[in-house]
Enzyme design. Structure first.
Site, PDB file in Angstrom:
ATOM      1  N   SER A 160      35.555  46.331  31.182  1.00 13.22           N
ATOM      2  CA  SER A 160      35.738  47.310  30.071  1.00 13.22           C
ATOM      3  C   SER A 160      36.362  46.283  28.883  1.00 13.22           C
ATOM      4  CB  SER A 160      36.504  48.643  30.016  1.00 13.22           C
ATOM      5  OG  SER A 160      36.542  49.299  29.094  1.00 13.22           O
ATOM      6  N   TYR A 170      43.884  53.067  33.706  1.00 16.02           N
ATOM      7  CA  TYR A 170      42.407  52.560  33.388  1.00 16.02           C
ATOM      8  C   TYR A 170      42.224  51.267  33.041  1.00 16.02           C
ATOM      9  CZ  TYR A 170      37.534  52.318  31.605  1.00 16.02           C
ATOM     10  OH  TYR A 170      36.414  52.021  31.399  1.00 16.02           O
TER      11      TYR A 170
HETATM   12  P1  NAP Z   1      29.532  58.075  34.186  1.00 16.75           P
HETATM   13  O1  NAP Z   1      28.535  58.220  33.350  1.00 16.75           O
HETATM   14  O2  NAP Z   1      30.967  58.683  34.538  1.00 16.75           O
HETATM   15  O3  NAP Z   1      28.919  57.646  35.834  1.00 16.75           O
HETATM   16  C1  NAP Z   1      30.009  57.535  36.740  1.00 16.75           C
HETATM   17  C2  NAP Z   1      29.276  56.926  38.101  1.00 16.75           C
HETATM   18  O4  NAP Z   1      30.052  56.757  39.167  1.00 16.75           O
HETATM   19  C3  NAP Z   1      28.572  58.108  38.705  1.00 16.75           C
HETATM   20  O5  NAP Z   1      27.353  57.801  38.996  1.00 16.75           O
HETATM   21  C4  NAP Z   1      29.240  58.610  39.820  1.00 16.75           C
HETATM   22  O6  NAP Z   1      28.731  59.462  40.837  1.00 16.75           O
HETATM   23  C5  NAP Z   1      30.063  57.454  40.389  1.00 16.75           C
HETATM   24  N1  NAP Z   1      31.053  57.418  41.257  1.00 16.75           N
HETATM   25  C6  NAP Z   1      32.500  57.845  40.706  1.00 16.75           C
HETATM   26  N2  NAP Z   1      33.259  57.600  41.557  1.00 16.75           N
HETATM   27  C7  NAP Z   1      32.446  56.953  42.824  1.00 16.75           C
HETATM   28  C8  NAP Z   1      32.908  56.655  43.794  1.00 16.75           C
HETATM   29  N3  NAP Z   1      34.239  56.508  44.397  1.00 16.75           N
HETATM   30  N4  NAP Z   1      32.092  55.895  44.784  1.00 16.75           N
HETATM   31  C9  NAP Z   1      30.846  56.150  44.318  1.00 16.75           C
HETATM   32  N5  NAP Z   1      30.271  56.414  43.126  1.00 16.75           N
HETATM   33  C10 NAP Z   1      31.232  57.045  42.323  1.00 16.75           C
HETATM   34  O7  NAP Z   1      30.251  56.271  33.863  1.00 16.75           O
HETATM   35  P2  NAP Z   1      30.016  55.333  32.906  1.00 16.75           P
HETATM   36  O8  NAP Z   1      30.347  55.477  31.649  1.00 16.75           O
HETATM   37  O9  NAP Z   1      28.191  55.106  33.161  1.00 16.75           O
HETATM   38  O10 NAP Z   1      30.490  53.986  33.518  1.00 16.75           O
HETATM   39  C11 NAP Z   1      30.082  52.906  34.480  1.00 16.75           C
HETATM   40  C12 NAP Z   1      30.980  52.049  34.247  1.00 16.75           C
HETATM   41  O11 NAP Z   1      31.224  51.300  32.963  1.00 16.75           O
HETATM   42  C13 NAP Z   1      32.418  52.088  34.570  1.00 16.75           C
HETATM   43  O12 NAP Z   1      33.159  51.018  35.329  1.00 16.75           O
HETATM   44  C14 NAP Z   1      33.303  52.113  33.279  1.00 16.75           C
HETATM   45  O13 NAP Z   1      34.720  52.062  33.402  1.00 16.75           O
HETATM   46  C15 NAP Z   1      32.519  51.236  32.548  1.00 16.75           C
HETATM   47  N6  NAP Z   1      32.811  51.183  31.122  1.00 16.75           N
HETATM   48  C16 NAP Z   1      32.059  52.607  30.562  1.00 16.75           C
HETATM   49  C17 NAP Z   1      32.343  52.735  28.943  1.00 16.75           C
HETATM   50  C18 NAP Z   1      31.905  53.864  28.135  1.00 16.75           C
HETATM   51  O14 NAP Z   1      32.281  53.968  27.143  1.00 16.75           O
HETATM   52  N7  NAP Z   1      31.047  54.681  29.002  1.00 16.75           N
HETATM   53  C19 NAP Z   1      32.990  51.492  28.414  1.00 16.75           C
HETATM   54  C20 NAP Z   1      33.570  50.461  29.074  1.00 16.75           C
HETATM   55  C21 NAP Z   1      33.431  50.323  30.358  1.00 16.75           C
HETATM   56  P3  NAP Z   1      28.414  61.109  40.768  1.00 16.75           P
HETATM   57  O15 NAP Z   1      27.431  61.283  39.592  1.00 16.75           O
HETATM   58  O16 NAP Z   1      28.243  61.385  42.005  1.00 16.75           O
HETATM   59  O17 NAP Z   1      29.684  61.720  40.251  1.00 16.75           O
END
Ligand code: NAP
Length: 250
Positions: free
Chosen positions: A145, A159
């Site tokens: 991130s 985080y």
């Molecule tokens: P999200 O929409 O909250 O989705 C999270 C996913 O991770 C879901 O599929 C969830 O499964 C799964 N998950 C959570 N804990 C888990 C575990 N212990 N084992 C297996 N699966 C698990 O997240 P996102 O925003 O797409 O983020 C994806 C990545 O991008 C993350 O690493 C985040 O830090 C990074 N990121 C996101 C942003 C942003 O603005 N969104 C910015 C920078 C970086 P369930 O559906 O079963 O809960």
């Protein structure tokens, strides 16, 4: 060097992981979805892929736990064969807060989920991909991130610190396996429209902050997925130990 197109994408029932899984499938990969609890979200992504003729399995596993990671990787060995791509996408954050209000339990949860998952999954991937261990090579893409460089003050330094660890792990592992046919890189997204911001207590956070982005908008999960696909593919065959920031200039 053509590889088997077989990918594990952790945390792919929703958000960036789900878009990445669908994009990989469109590009001919057999895809293993992973999630922790949301069966219906995982089923929906899996159905979309299967309906378009793709190959897909979904494995419910907490990737912060070694035994569950082993089960996840064995499922792919049995179903598809030799893994060629791992996307370490799982990441969580908790409610916005200053550091002194962050509990020990929360700190451990965020660090284990975000860092241990990447560490454990990468171990299993290297064992399978390393040409020095009889594998055919491969690519690992970590989802870090921009928070790793900003530190996320007053929101979630736990985080941000976990993402700093991912950056260091990316660099170190890339150098460790560079002559074993494995490339290791990371994406560092900025403000992306996904459910994650609701976990931080502010579902509309991207819209509140989008004017601070030089491009004056939030990003979409598919824009991150495209960068992940490039880093995983042979089109980036001379790229390792580096970072692509889909962040609109942030
Ligand atoms: P999200 O929409 O909250 O989705 C999270 C996913 O991770 C879901 O599929 C969830 O499964 C799964 N998950 C959570 N804990 C888990 C575990 N212990 N084992 C297996 N699966 C698990 O997240 P996102 O925003 O797409 O983020 C994806 C990545 O991008 C993350 O690493 C985040 O830090 C990074 N990121 C996101 C942003 C942003 O603005 N969104 C910015 C920078 C970086 P369930 O559906 O079963 O809960």
């Amino acid at each position: 060097m053509p590889l088997n197109k077989i990918a594990i994408i952790t945390g792919s029932s929703r958000g960036i992981g789900a878009e990445t899984a669908k994009l990989f499938s469109e590009h001919g990969y057999a895809v293993c979805l992973n999630y922790i609890s949301n069966d219906s979200a995982a089923d929906k992504v899996k159905s979309e892929i299967l309906e378009k003729g793709g190959k897909c399995i979904a494995v419910k596993a907490n990737v912060a736990v070694a035994a569950e990671v082993e089960t996840l990787f064995r499922a792919v060995d049995d179903e598809f064969g030799p893994l060629s791509v791992l996307v370490n996408n799982v990441g969580i954050l908790r409610k916005q807060s200053r550091l002194e209000a962050i509990s020990e339990d929360r700190f451990i949860d965020v660090l284990l989920t975000n860092v241990m998952s990447c560490f454990l999954c990468s171990k299993e991937a290297v064992k399978r991909m390393s040409k020095k261990q009889g594998g055919m090579g491969g690519a690992i893409v970590n989802v870090s991130s921009r928070a790793s460089t900003t530190g996320s003050p007053n929101e979630y330094v736990d985080y941000a610190a976990s993402k700093g660890a991912i950056d260091t792990l990316t660099k170190g592992l890339a150098l460790e396996v560079a002559d074993e046919g494995i490339r290791v890189n990371a994406v560092r997204p900025g403000l992306i429209y996904t459910d994650m911001h609701a976990s931080g207590g502010e579902p509309d956070r991207v819209d509140r902050l989008k004017n601070r982005v030089p491009m004056q908008r939030g990003g979409n999960a598919i824009e991150v997925a495209e960068a992940i696909l490039w880093l995983a593919s042979d089109k980036s065959s001379y790229v390792t130990g580096t970072f692509v920031d889909p962040a609109g200039g942030l």
